[in-house]
Scaffold this motif. Structure first.
Motif, PDB file in Angstrom:
ATOM      1  N   GLN A 132       7.896   7.251   7.226  1.00 24.71           N
ATOM      2  CA  GLN A 132       7.520   6.725   5.922  1.00 24.71           C
ATOM      3  C   GLN A 132       8.660   6.055   5.184  1.00 24.71           C
ATOM      4  O   GLN A 132       8.462   5.543   4.105  1.00 24.71           O
ATOM      5  CB  GLN A 132       6.986   7.863   5.046  1.00 24.71           C
ATOM      6  CG  GLN A 132       5.650   8.407   5.476  1.00 24.71           C
ATOM      7  CD  GLN A 132       5.117   9.401   4.471  1.00 24.71           C
ATOM      8  OE1 GLN A 132       5.815   9.778   3.551  1.00 24.71           O
ATOM      9  NE2 GLN A 132       3.886   9.807   4.651  1.00 24.71           N
ATOM     10  N   GLY A 168      -2.171   0.100   6.002  1.00 25.11           N
ATOM     11  CA  GLY A 168      -2.213   0.541   4.620  1.00 25.11           C
ATOM     12  C   GLY A 168      -3.250  -0.206   3.802  1.00 25.11           C
ATOM     13  O   GLY A 168      -3.973   0.386   2.991  1.00 25.11           O
ATOM     14  N   GLU A 180       7.954   2.251   4.723  1.00 26.07           N
ATOM     15  CA  GLU A 180       6.776   2.039   3.879  1.00 26.07           C
ATOM     16  C   GLU A 180       7.022   2.556   2.456  1.00 26.07           C
ATOM     17  O   GLU A 180       6.669   1.880   1.489  1.00 26.07           O
ATOM     18  CB  GLU A 180       5.585   2.769   4.497  1.00 26.07           C
ATOM     19  CG  GLU A 180       5.178   2.262   5.867  1.00 26.07           C
ATOM     20  CD  GLU A 180       4.035   3.074   6.439  1.00 26.07           C
ATOM     21  OE1 GLU A 180       2.903   2.913   5.953  1.00 26.07           O
ATOM     22  OE2 GLU A 180       4.284   3.867   7.351  1.00 26.07           O
ATOM     23  N   TRP A 214       7.086   0.515  -1.058  1.00 26.31           N
ATOM     24  CA  TRP A 214       6.142   0.910  -2.112  1.00 26.31           C
ATOM     25  C   TRP A 214       6.882   1.244  -3.409  1.00 26.31           C
ATOM     26  O   TRP A 214       6.471   0.836  -4.499  1.00 26.31           O
ATOM     27  CB  TRP A 214       5.334   2.103  -1.613  1.00 26.31           C
ATOM     28  CG  TRP A 214       4.347   2.604  -2.621  1.00 26.31           C
ATOM     29  CD1 TRP A 214       3.223   1.977  -3.070  1.00 26.31           C
ATOM     30  CD2 TRP A 214       4.409   3.864  -3.302  1.00 26.31           C
ATOM     31  NE1 TRP A 214       2.573   2.751  -3.982  1.00 26.31           N
ATOM     32  CE2 TRP A 214       3.273   3.923  -4.151  1.00 26.31           C
ATOM     33  CE3 TRP A 214       5.288   4.928  -3.283  1.00 26.31           C
ATOM     34  CZ2 TRP A 214       3.014   5.014  -4.973  1.00 26.31           C
ATOM     35  CZ3 TRP A 214       5.028   6.019  -4.085  1.00 26.31           C
ATOM     36  CH2 TRP A 214       3.904   6.059  -4.926  1.00 26.31           C
ATOM     37  N   ARG A 273      -6.575   1.055   4.795  1.00 28.46           N
ATOM     38  CA  ARG A 273      -6.780   2.393   4.251  1.00 28.46           C
ATOM     39  C   ARG A 273      -7.126   2.330   2.771  1.00 28.46           C
ATOM     40  O   ARG A 273      -8.028   3.044   2.291  1.00 28.46           O
ATOM     41  CB  ARG A 273      -5.517   3.223   4.456  1.00 28.46           C
ATOM     42  CG  ARG A 273      -5.652   4.675   4.048  1.00 28.46           C
ATOM     43  CD  ARG A 273      -4.438   5.485   4.452  1.00 28.46           C
ATOM     44  NE  ARG A 273      -3.197   4.951   3.905  1.00 28.46           N
ATOM     45  CZ  ARG A 273      -2.267   4.341   4.631  1.00 28.46           C
ATOM     46  NH1 ARG A 273      -2.431   4.191   5.936  1.00 28.46           N
ATOM     47  NH2 ARG A 273      -1.163   3.877   4.074  1.00 28.46           N
ATOM     48  N   ASP A 274      -6.421   1.472   2.023  1.00 29.32           N
ATOM     49  CA  ASP A 274      -6.743   1.315   0.599  1.00 29.32           C
ATOM     50  C   ASP A 274      -8.164   0.787   0.405  1.00 29.32           C
ATOM     51  O   ASP A 274      -8.894   1.237  -0.486  1.00 29.32           O
ATOM     52  CB  ASP A 274      -5.739   0.373  -0.061  1.00 29.32           C
ATOM     53  CG  ASP A 274      -4.372   1.013  -0.193  1.00 29.32           C
ATOM     54  OD1 ASP A 274      -4.279   2.233   0.027  1.00 29.32           O
ATOM     55  OD2 ASP A 274      -3.403   0.296  -0.518  1.00 29.32           O
ATOM     56  N   PRO A 331       0.837  -1.217   0.000  1.00 29.24           N
ATOM     57  CA  PRO A 331       0.000   0.000   0.000  1.00 29.24           C
ATOM     58  C   PRO A 331       0.865   1.258   0.000  1.00 29.24           C
ATOM     59  O   PRO A 331       1.955   1.288   0.570  1.00 29.24           O
ATOM     60  CB  PRO A 331      -0.821  -0.122   1.290  1.00 29.24           C
ATOM     61  CG  PRO A 331       0.016  -0.981   2.187  1.00 29.24           C
ATOM     62  CD  PRO A 331       0.720  -1.955   1.279  1.00 29.24           C
ATOM     63  N   LYS A 332       0.344   2.280  -0.641  1.00 26.57           N
ATOM     64  CA  LYS A 332       1.056   3.553  -0.686  1.00 26.57           C
ATOM     65  C   LYS A 332       0.966   4.244   0.670  1.00 26.57           C
ATOM     66  O   LYS A 332      -0.104   4.321   1.261  1.00 26.57           O
ATOM     67  CB  LYS A 332       0.448   4.449  -1.764  1.00 26.57           C
ATOM     68  CG  LYS A 332       1.169   5.786  -1.922  1.00 26.57           C
ATOM     69  CD  LYS A 332       0.534   6.620  -3.019  1.00 26.57           C
ATOM     70  CE  LYS A 332       1.259   7.948  -3.182  1.00 26.57           C
ATOM     71  NZ  LYS A 332       0.661   8.783  -4.245  1.00 26.57           N
ATOM     72  N   PRO A 333       2.083   4.746   1.190  1.00 30.41           N
ATOM     73  CA  PRO A 333       2.043   5.439   2.487  1.00 30.41           C
ATOM     74  C   PRO A 333       1.267   6.737   2.375  1.00 30.41           C
ATOM     75  O   PRO A 333       1.227   7.365   1.319  1.00 30.41           O
ATOM     76  CB  PRO A 333       3.523   5.683   2.813  1.00 30.41           C
ATOM     77  CG  PRO A 333       4.203   5.695   1.497  1.00 30.41           C
ATOM     78  CD  PRO A 333       3.454   4.711   0.637  1.00 30.41           C
ATOM     79  N   LYS A 354       1.937  -1.518  10.122  1.00 32.45           N
ATOM     80  CA  LYS A 354       1.793  -0.462   9.137  1.00 32.45           C
ATOM     81  C   LYS A 354       1.245  -1.004   7.816  1.00 32.45           C
ATOM     82  O   LYS A 354       0.443  -0.351   7.142  1.00 32.45           O
ATOM     83  CB  LYS A 354       3.151   0.219   8.896  1.00 32.45           C
ATOM     84  CG  LYS A 354       3.696   0.956  10.093  1.00 32.45           C
ATOM     85  CD  LYS A 354       2.882   2.195  10.382  1.00 32.45           C
ATOM     86  CE  LYS A 354       3.488   2.999  11.510  1.00 32.45           C
ATOM     87  NZ  LYS A 354       2.696   4.205  11.808  1.00 32.45           N
ATOM     88  N   TYR A 355       1.695  -2.185   7.451  1.00 25.86           N
ATOM     89  CA  TYR A 355       1.222  -2.812   6.214  1.00 25.86           C
ATOM     90  C   TYR A 355      -0.279  -3.073   6.299  1.00 25.86           C
ATOM     91  O   TYR A 355      -1.033  -2.805   5.354  1.00 25.86           O
ATOM     92  CB  TYR A 355       1.991  -4.108   5.998  1.00 25.86           C
ATOM     93  CG  TYR A 355       1.706  -4.817   4.699  1.00 25.86           C
ATOM     94  CD1 TYR A 355       2.403  -4.492   3.536  1.00 25.86           C
ATOM     95  CD2 TYR A 355       0.751  -5.821   4.629  1.00 25.86           C
ATOM     96  CE1 TYR A 355       2.150  -5.147   2.348  1.00 25.86           C
ATOM     97  CE2 TYR A 355       0.482  -6.479   3.448  1.00 25.86           C
ATOM     98  CZ  TYR A 355       1.185  -6.136   2.306  1.00 25.86           C
ATOM     99  OH  TYR A 355       0.932  -6.794   1.127  1.00 25.86           O
ATOM    100  N   HIS A 364       1.443  11.827   6.544  1.00 24.16           N
ATOM    101  CA  HIS A 364       1.821  11.097   7.737  1.00 24.16           C
ATOM    102  C   HIS A 364       2.758  11.934   8.595  1.00 24.16           C
ATOM    103  O   HIS A 364       3.739  12.486   8.119  1.00 24.16           O
ATOM    104  CB  HIS A 364       2.516   9.787   7.352  1.00 24.16           C
ATOM    105  CG  HIS A 364       2.820   8.916   8.538  1.00 24.16           C
ATOM    106  ND1 HIS A 364       1.865   8.142   9.129  1.00 24.16           N
ATOM    107  CD2 HIS A 364       3.965   8.731   9.239  1.00 24.16           C
ATOM    108  CE1 HIS A 364       2.417   7.482  10.137  1.00 24.16           C
ATOM    109  NE2 HIS A 364       3.683   7.824  10.227  1.00 24.16           N
TER     110      HIS A 364
END
Length: 409
Positions: free
Chosen positions: A340, A397, A343, A347, A400-401, A108-110, A393-394, A114
């Protein structure tokens, strides 16, 4: 051949299949060296519950890779590479078999913002900036008040100076009217002083007094019995007296002139005293005007000094605010880069791998493209397996996506 960004099972760390076209299953709970089951952890966080004892279900159309292609149904034509499974020939024959695919792990894109909220919530820097801004506002008001006081003082100062100039002009006009009388009186006074000085030098008031003294000395020379030394002394005195005759005559003339101007001298003095008494109110007004001018001049200078001090203090506070905001920006930037970095690194690696494979496939370099995809999968799986923080975090993400896709839908 086509390239799709999907997750794929790893022979050591388990299977992660998050893309469309198949169910997400877990094939390995834990390996021999005690690594965690990252597939189940991530899927459980996404509310996808699976069983580790259930074998993975292949994507549709690949249930039996070695099955023979079925004949198309009547009225239908099978595409190139199309195939069917047993009992589903009529259903599968309507579409071709999927092409051979390459897989990479979806990253996923950070988030772009952030760390911004964390930086904005710092109480120390925010409070200090707010306090400095309040001080700047107070100093701005102080500068404005000082400038207004300065302008008002300068306005009154100009008026006071104008009145002082008018008063001085009136006094000068009155003085100019008395200037001839003052000059004549000064002349007579100078003559009186000169007479007094001449009297001390000459010793006689008139030429007649000098002649009388000479006659007395000659009478002594003629009628008295004198020694030689006394006679010589009298001769010297007589010689000096004869030398004073012109000076005595001039002194007598000045005394006579001064005596004749005595009445004029008294009159001029009286006139000048009357003129001075008449101009006394103007002189008092002039003194008052000077005091007013000095007062407003001091007020204007004090306002200028206060404004300069307040402006200097304001400039210092503005500099401090700029410094704090720069430090806050640098700290926020450092936090964002730190938060970031991992991440974003993963990415960007996925994007580079995707682009590399996309460039290799049209040129027929299938092995190189597959090796690049496999390398990315192994790298991401290894990091997910060894770093619990990155796994969290993954998972965030992915959630969030999913939320963004649902909101867009």
């Amino acid at each position: 051949r086509e390239l799709r960004v999907r997750t794929r099972g790893h022979p050591r760390f388990g299977s992660i299949d998050m893309g469309a076209g198949g169910d997400s299953k877990d094939t390995v709970d834990a390996n021999g060296d005690g690594h965690v089951n990252i597939t189940k952890e991530i899927l459980t966080g996404l509310n996808v519950y699976v069983s580790s004892n259930t074998p993975s279900k292949p994507p549709q159309g690949l249930d039996k890779p070695d099955a023979e292609p079925a004949a198309p149904a009547p009225g239908q034509t099978g595409g190139f590479g199309s195939g069917t499974t047993t009992g589903t020939a009529a259903k599968v024959s309507l579409r071709p078999l999927p092409k051979r695919q390459l897989w990479i792990v979806k990253v996923p894109k950070p988030p772009e913002d952030h760390g911004v909220a964390e930086a904005a919530g710092e109480p120390s820097t925010t409070t200090r900036i707010a306090a400095l801004e309040a001080e700047i506002a107070a100093l701005d008001a102080r500068v404005r008040d000082a400038n207004q006081a300065r302008d008002a003082a300068r306005t009154h100062l100009a008026k006071a100076r104008e009145r002082a100039r008018e008063t001085s002009a009136a006094i000068k006009a009155a003085s100019a009217e008395c200037e001839p009388a003052r000059a004549r009186l000064n002349e007579l006074n100078a003559m009186d002083k000169k007479v007094r000085d001449a009297r001390r030098v000459v010793g006689f008031d008139s030429a007649a007094a000098v002649e009388a003294e000479i006659a007395r000395a000659e009478s002594r020379m003629n009628h008295e019995s004198l020694t030689v030394q006394e006679q010589k002394r009298l001769l010297r005195e007589m010689s000096k007296l004869r030398a004073k005759r012109p000076e005595a005559a001039a002194l007598e003339s000045m005394i006579r002139e001064l005596e004749n101007a005595e009445e004029e001298r008294a009159r001029l003095g009286a006139e000048l005293r009357a003129a001075r008494d008449a101009s006394e109110p103007l002189r008092e007004k002039q003194q008052m005007s000077r005091k007013i001018v000095d007062h407003y001049k001091r007020a204007a200078d004090a306002a200028v000094d206060d404004s300069a001090k307040a402006y200097a203090a304001k400039t210092a506070r503005v500099t401090d605010v700029k410094r704090l905001r720069k430090e806050e920006y640098e700290a926020r930037k450092a936090r964002r880069e730190t938060a970031q970095s991992r991440e974003r690194e993963e990415w960007l690696l996925a994007r580079r791998t995707f682009g590399e494979a996309r460039d290799l496939l049209p040129r027929g370099h299938f092995a190189e493209a597959e090796a690049a995809c496999l390398k990315q999968m192994e790298h991401v799986h290894a990091r997910l397996n060894t770093d619990a923080g990155y796994r969290a975090k993954y998972l965030e993400g992915l959630m969030r996506d999913r939320a963004e896709r649902e909101a867009a839908a």
